[in-house]
Scaffold this motif. Structure first.
Motif, PDB file in Angstrom:
ATOM      1  N   HIS A  57      56.417  71.303  35.854  1.00 45.80           N
ATOM      2  CA  HIS A  57      57.454  72.179  35.537  1.00 45.80           C
ATOM      3  C   HIS A  57      58.098  71.835  34.055  1.00 45.80           C
ATOM      4  O   HIS A  57      58.651  73.155  33.750  1.00 45.80           O
ATOM      5  CB  HIS A  57      58.698  71.240  36.216  1.00 45.80           C
ATOM      6  CG  HIS A  57      58.725  71.821  37.768  1.00 45.80           C
ATOM      7  ND1 HIS A  57      57.951  72.599  38.383  1.00 45.80           N
ATOM      8  CD2 HIS A  57      59.601  71.424  38.634  1.00 45.80           C
ATOM      9  CE1 HIS A  57      58.338  73.006  39.494  1.00 45.80           C
ATOM     10  NE2 HIS A  57      59.485  72.296  39.602  1.00 45.80           N
ATOM     11  N   LEU A  59      60.327  69.066  49.136  1.00 41.21           N
ATOM     12  CA  LEU A  59      60.328  69.564  47.856  1.00 41.21           C
ATOM     13  C   LEU A  59      58.996  70.502  47.792  1.00 41.21           C
ATOM     14  O   LEU A  59      59.042  71.544  47.318  1.00 41.21           O
ATOM     15  CB  LEU A  59      59.943  68.271  46.731  1.00 41.21           C
ATOM     16  CG  LEU A  59      59.606  68.692  45.338  1.00 41.21           C
ATOM     17  CD1 LEU A  59      60.768  69.467  44.698  1.00 41.21           C
ATOM     18  CD2 LEU A  59      59.357  67.491  44.476  1.00 41.21           C
ATOM     19  N   THR A  74      59.367  64.364  50.026  1.00 39.57           N
ATOM     20  CA  THR A  74      58.282  64.896  49.299  1.00 39.57           C
ATOM     21  C   THR A  74      57.898  66.435  49.938  1.00 39.57           C
ATOM     22  O   THR A  74      57.631  67.411  49.396  1.00 39.57           O
ATOM     23  CB  THR A  74      57.023  63.991  49.477  1.00 39.57           C
ATOM     24  OG1 THR A  74      57.323  62.873  48.598  1.00 39.57           O
ATOM     25  CG2 THR A  74      55.752  64.459  48.642  1.00 39.57           C
ATOM     26  N   ILE A 110      62.801  65.275  40.601  1.00 38.84           N
ATOM     27  CA  ILE A 110      61.374  64.701  40.794  1.00 38.84           C
ATOM     28  C   ILE A 110      61.494  63.266  39.942  1.00 38.84           C
ATOM     29  O   ILE A 110      60.974  62.262  40.311  1.00 38.84           O
ATOM     30  CB  ILE A 110      60.329  65.523  40.058  1.00 38.84           C
ATOM     31  CG1 ILE A 110      60.372  66.821  40.826  1.00 38.84           C
ATOM     32  CG2 ILE A 110      59.061  64.869  39.856  1.00 38.84           C
ATOM     33  CD1 ILE A 110      59.277  67.778  40.502  1.00 38.84           C
ATOM     34  N   THR A 111      62.311  63.269  38.913  1.00 39.07           N
ATOM     35  CA  THR A 111      62.287  62.185  38.017  1.00 39.07           C
ATOM     36  C   THR A 111      63.032  60.902  38.768  1.00 39.07           C
ATOM     37  O   THR A 111      62.627  59.719  39.000  1.00 39.07           O
ATOM     38  CB  THR A 111      63.168  62.433  36.861  1.00 39.07           C
ATOM     39  OG1 THR A 111      62.500  63.107  35.957  1.00 39.07           O
ATOM     40  CG2 THR A 111      63.390  61.031  36.074  1.00 39.07           C
ATOM     41  N   MET A 168      53.651  67.215  39.041  1.00 39.47           N
ATOM     42  CA  MET A 168      54.562  68.447  39.217  1.00 39.47           C
ATOM     43  C   MET A 168      55.614  68.335  38.139  1.00 39.47           C
ATOM     44  O   MET A 168      56.234  69.246  37.509  1.00 39.47           O
ATOM     45  CB  MET A 168      55.271  68.535  40.448  1.00 39.47           C
ATOM     46  CG  MET A 168      56.051  69.599  40.748  1.00 39.47           C
ATOM     47  SD  MET A 168      55.114  71.279  40.508  1.00 39.47           S
ATOM     48  CE  MET A 168      53.798  71.163  41.918  1.00 39.47           C
ATOM     49  N   LEU A 169      55.869  67.068  37.803  1.00 37.70           N
ATOM     50  CA  LEU A 169      57.035  66.757  36.567  1.00 37.70           C
ATOM     51  C   LEU A 169      56.367  67.401  35.454  1.00 37.70           C
ATOM     52  O   LEU A 169      57.261  68.149  34.600  1.00 37.70           O
ATOM     53  CB  LEU A 169      57.111  65.350  36.404  1.00 37.70           C
ATOM     54  CG  LEU A 169      58.266  65.037  35.396  1.00 37.70           C
ATOM     55  CD1 LEU A 169      59.698  65.674  35.685  1.00 37.70           C
ATOM     56  CD2 LEU A 169      58.310  63.527  35.068  1.00 37.70           C
ATOM     57  N   SER A 221      51.244  71.750  45.767  1.00 32.57           N
ATOM     58  CA  SER A 221      52.270  71.491  47.002  1.00 32.57           C
ATOM     59  C   SER A 221      51.640  71.748  48.327  1.00 32.57           C
ATOM     60  O   SER A 221      52.010  70.794  49.316  1.00 32.57           O
ATOM     61  CB  SER A 221      53.559  72.498  46.791  1.00 32.57           C
ATOM     62  OG  SER A 221      54.159  72.306  45.603  1.00 32.57           O
ATOM     63  N   GLU A 263      64.931  70.644  39.216  1.00 32.34           N
ATOM     64  CA  GLU A 263      63.916  70.016  39.876  1.00 32.34           C
ATOM     65  C   GLU A 263      63.295  68.755  39.078  1.00 32.34           C
ATOM     66  O   GLU A 263      62.705  67.978  39.592  1.00 32.34           O
ATOM     67  CB  GLU A 263      62.842  70.808  40.597  1.00 32.34           C
ATOM     68  CG  GLU A 263      63.206  71.843  41.424  1.00 32.34           C
ATOM     69  CD  GLU A 263      62.107  72.520  42.296  1.00 32.34           C
ATOM     70  OE1 GLU A 263      62.312  72.808  43.446  1.00 32.34           O
ATOM     71  OE2 GLU A 263      61.291  72.887  41.765  1.00 32.34           O
ATOM     72  N   LEU A 287      54.209  64.015  42.336  1.00 34.00           N
ATOM     73  CA  LEU A 287      55.372  64.100  41.477  1.00 34.00           C
ATOM     74  C   LEU A 287      55.139  63.944  40.073  1.00 34.00           C
ATOM     75  O   LEU A 287      55.607  64.651  39.431  1.00 34.00           O
ATOM     76  CB  LEU A 287      56.430  62.943  42.007  1.00 34.00           C
ATOM     77  CG  LEU A 287      56.929  62.954  43.451  1.00 34.00           C
ATOM     78  CD1 LEU A 287      57.438  61.615  43.783  1.00 34.00           C
ATOM     79  CD2 LEU A 287      57.897  64.347  43.739  1.00 34.00           C
ATOM     80  N   GLU A 301      52.146  61.066  47.202  1.00 30.38           N
ATOM     81  CA  GLU A 301      53.297  61.470  46.928  1.00 30.38           C
ATOM     82  C   GLU A 301      53.673  61.290  45.317  1.00 30.38           C
ATOM     83  O   GLU A 301      54.189  61.929  44.390  1.00 30.38           O
ATOM     84  CB  GLU A 301      54.338  60.582  47.549  1.00 30.38           C
ATOM     85  CG  GLU A 301      54.420  60.806  48.902  1.00 30.38           C
ATOM     86  CD  GLU A 301      55.245  59.408  49.624  1.00 30.38           C
ATOM     87  OE1 GLU A 301      56.120  58.931  48.993  1.00 30.38           O
ATOM     88  OE2 GLU A 301      54.898  59.466  50.541  1.00 30.38           O
ATOM     89  N   MET A 312      63.014  60.950  42.304  1.00 31.31           N
ATOM     90  CA  MET A 312      61.945  60.370  43.285  1.00 31.31           C
ATOM     91  C   MET A 312      61.287  59.473  42.740  1.00 31.31           C
ATOM     92  O   MET A 312      60.774  58.629  43.589  1.00 31.31           O
ATOM     93  CB  MET A 312      61.637  61.884  43.940  1.00 31.31           C
ATOM     94  CG  MET A 312      62.507  62.662  44.728  1.00 31.31           C
ATOM     95  SD  MET A 312      61.949  64.398  45.202  1.00 31.31           S
ATOM     96  CE  MET A 312      60.513  63.623  46.586  1.00 31.31           C
TER      97      MET A 312
END
Length: 244
Positions: free
Chosen positions: A191, A104, A101, A228-229, A187-188, A89, A224, A184, A180, A231
């Motif tokens: 998570h 987040l 972004t 994120i999905t 990060m997806l 991040s 989240e 994402l 970005e 975004m």
């Protein structure tokens, strides 16, 4: 968690990892929640964190989690997992001006640094080290969660969802929309791995305070994942990390 000392706390030390190696004034300001969380865990959370159960008379029997317990293993491993989310991040924060972004990323930095501070504070209160020679996620085998326990670390990715060193280097090389999207995507997956680990601990937890924290991680990160999905969809990008 050995691994907690090798890449997460490894990430904690920031070695020569590009811009993150020299924290800015704003970054230092953001880190205060972790220190506060650790202090609160030590000052206020002691009775709950060491309570091993309740006797028939209603009095708590005090105990400390063993070094190889799910409690200690989860705290170490999730602290490592969280540290990388914070690092990712910070990287993207400096590589895009896109407000959604950056928002987040800021939320992840604050939430996961705070939670990491709590877990490190608990280990300290229990008199346990933040590092362990055990294989990352070994404690998950106690609850029958084979995928996490059997994960083969590679290129700095110690646990499910963690980015590799190659992927981190790629993110540092990007800017704007490309940064970005790649952030994402990373990060997806991060998570998804974090939710799996947190749910694995919830399923075998003996410490109510730590269980509540893990449950909050499942709820928060699942929410989240949906964000994120969406975004990624807004940016015309698909989930999944492209092959490096």
């Amino acid at each position: 968690m050995t691994a907690a000392g090798t890449d997460g706390d490894r990430a904690d030390e920031h070695g020569a990892d590009g811009p993150e190696a020299t924290p800015s004034a704003s970054r230092r300001r953001i880190w205060w929640p972790a220190a506060l969380a650790a202090a609160l865990a030590l000052a206020l959370g002691v009775p709950a964190l060491v309570a091993g159960g309740t006797s028939a008379s209603g009095t708590s029997s005090l105990s400390v989690p063993a070094d190889d317990s799910p409690e200690a293993g989860f705290a170490r491993d999730m602290a490592t997992h969280h540290q990388q989310a914070v690092d990712l991040s910070f990287i993207v924060r400096d590589r895009t001006a896109d407000e959604p972004t950056r928002t987040l990323a800021f939320d992840i930095i604050n939430t996961q640094a705070n939670q990491r501070g709590m877990m490190m504070g608990w280990l300290d209160q229990w008199g346990l080290t933040q590092h362990s020679p055990a294989k990352p996620m070994a404690w998950m085998a106690m609850g029958g969660h084979g995928h996490g326990a059997d994960y083969q670390a590679h290129d700095g990715s110690l646990m499910p969802g963690m980015a590799t060193n190659t992927q981190l280097a790629k993110l540092r090389s990007l800017s704007g929309r490309e940064a970005e999207v790649f952030y994402l995507q990373l990060m997806l997956e991060h998570h998804k791995g974090g939710v799996e680990m947190a749910q694995g601990y919830v399923d075998m937890a003996h410490n109510e305070s730590e269980k509540r924290l893990a449950q909050s991680m499942v709820i928060g990160q699942t929410s989240e994942i949906g964000l994120i999905t969406d975004m990624l969809k807004d940016r015309g990008a698909a989930p999944g990390v492209p092959a490096s």
